[in-house]
Design a protein around this motif. Structure first.
Motif, short mmCIF file in Angstrom:
data_model
loop_
_atom_site.label_atom_id
_atom_site.label_comp_id
_atom_site.label_asym_id
_atom_site.label_seq_id
_atom_site.Cartn_x
_atom_site.Cartn_y
_atom_site.Cartn_z
N ALA A 115 -13.76 5.62 -41.11
CA ALA A 115 -13.10 5.47 -42.52
C ALA A 115 -12.61 3.96 -42.41
O ALA A 115 -12.36 3.24 -43.30
N ALA A 121 -14.93 1.10 -42.44
CA ALA A 121 -15.53 1.20 -43.68
C ALA A 121 -14.47 0.40 -44.94
O ALA A 121 -14.98 -0.45 -45.57
N TYR A 122 -13.45 0.86 -44.73
CA TYR A 122 -12.27 0.24 -45.56
C TYR A 122 -11.89 -1.20 -45.28
O TYR A 122 -11.39 -1.96 -45.89
N LEU A 181 -12.85 7.17 -51.51
CA LEU A 181 -12.39 8.04 -50.24
C LEU A 181 -12.85 9.38 -50.10
O LEU A 181 -12.85 9.87 -48.89
N VAL A 194 -16.12 8.46 -48.25
CA VAL A 194 -15.76 7.86 -46.93
C VAL A 194 -15.22 8.85 -45.91
O VAL A 194 -15.48 9.16 -44.87
N ALA A 204 -20.09 7.20 -44.50
CA ALA A 204 -19.44 5.95 -44.39
C ALA A 204 -20.67 5.02 -44.87
O ALA A 204 -20.44 3.95 -45.80
N SER A 259 -21.32 5.14 -48.49
CA SER A 259 -20.15 4.91 -49.35
C SER A 259 -20.09 3.43 -49.35
O SER A 259 -20.14 2.71 -50.62
N LEU A 260 -20.54 2.69 -48.33
CA LEU A 260 -20.74 1.21 -48.37
C LEU A 260 -21.84 0.61 -49.46
O LEU A 260 -21.71 -0.33 -49.87
#
Length: 358
Positions: free
Chosen positions: A206, A209-210, A288, A291, A348, A351-352
């Protein structure tokens, strides 16, 4: 700190110009945090053993867990130290968002420390009461949320994954929403921390990813191209998330099965809160859920288990959180951990993809 001290000298020493590049500082924040955690871990483990700060294992779970009784805990102190120090070294300390994520981490770390201290030093079996823990967490999250809400440039609109023209404005309701994100993420990571290496793996994923999300959110050109909110200065918190990644890698070296140390609440609570705060600052709060899908699954399994037992007198899972359910079904601990890591990686990546698919 290094950026604020050394970059102004680049006119005299041209090689110092490298500090202006965020990508350079992101990489070295991760490396620095890893080295701090990796080098100091053996010393901390010895100190925790000397203080007899050992984990107490539930006797109603898988019997093989009883062998873990006495394993040093509160190793999260190491993660917090590595993250904060690395961030202070490599981030732009004039950036308000950097200080905000540091305050969130230290604030929730203090709550976790008191909880662990009461459990392992004062031998109060359950540490802080649920009411005390939640009240403390909400208080810290409230301060963070109100600060963001007070910024004239900060928007209360939500960025919804996969949708580019749907951005509901919550107005003042954004404050309780942000509190929910931060406190929810903190406790979800805490619930996941039940097997060797289980929580720290998805935290790393995570954080990575962030790091990407924060970087593009703080870049005007990239954010406009991807049709996501541009938050001036938010890119700097990518240094912080990179430090989480590096510190987590260093900790994982000693937390992998069979674990030599556990992070305890002093590690899991602030790591979750840090991810939640980064999600709020970068205006990717709902992302979130994707992710940190593993954390969401773990938290929901506990909620459903409790509701089912109280309403029907029956359990949905053999044991909650859900990772213990799989253990009770006969899965070996490393298999449960690695499979949940795989799920975390896939989530992840998905999410991206939402940064472009909208």
């Amino acid at each position: 700190m290094l950026y604020n001290w050394l970059y102004p000298l680049h006119t005299e020493f041209s090689f110092l110009n490298v500090f202006r590049y965020l990508s350079f500082r992101i990489i070295y924040a991760a490396v620095t945090a890893f080295l701090i955690a990796f080098v100091l871990a053996p010393w901390l483990i010895r100190k925790l053993q000397e203080l007899k700060l050992g984990q107490q294992v539930r006797d109603d779970g898988p019997k093989r867990h009883l062998a873990k009784s006495g394993t040093p805990t509160m190793g999260g102190l190491l993660i917090l130290f590595a993250v904060v120090l690395s961030t202070l070294l490599w981030a732009d300390l004039t950036n308000r968002y950097v200080w905000l994520v540091i305050i969130a981490t230290i604030g929730f770390g203090a709550v976790g420390f008191v909880d662990d201290y009461l459990k392992f030093v004062k031998a109060r079996s359950k540490g802080l009461t649920a009411a005390q823990k939640f009240a403390s967490q909400i208080l810290v999250a409230l301060g963070i949320s109100l600060f963001l809400y007070s910024l004239p440039s900060y928007t209360t609109k939500l960025s919804v994954p996969f949708f580019k023209n749907f951005s509901p404005d919550l107005g003042w309701l954004y404050v309780p929403f942000a509190i929910l994100v931060i406190v929810g993420a903190s406790n979800a990571v805490n619930l996941t921390d039940g097997l060797d290496g289980l929580a720290i793996g998805p935290v790393m994923i995570a954080a990575m990813a962030y790091t990407i999300v924060a970087y593009v959110t703080g870049n005007r050109i990239m954010s406009e191209y991807l049709l996501i909110p541009y938050i001036e200065g938010a890119g700097e918190i990518a240094v912080f998330t990179a430090a989480i990644l590096g510190a987590s890698l260093g900790f994982l070296w000693f937390n992998t099965y069979p674990a030599s140390v556990f992070m305890g609440d002093v590690g899991s609570l602030p790591l979750g809160a840090a991810l939640g705060t980064v999600a709020v600052i970068s205006k990717h709060e709902l992302l979130l859920l994707l992710v940190g899908g593993v954390f969401v699954i773990e938290a929901i399994s506990v909620i459903f288990q409790v509701l089912s037992y109280k309403s029907r007198g029956k359990r949905i899972f053999l044991m909650a959180p859900i990772h213990h359910h799989f253990e009770m079904k006969g899965w070996e601990e490393p298999k449960v951990v690695v499979r949940l890591w795989i799920i975390a990686i896939l989530l992840a990546l998905l999410s991206l993809s939402t940064l472009k698919l909208r």
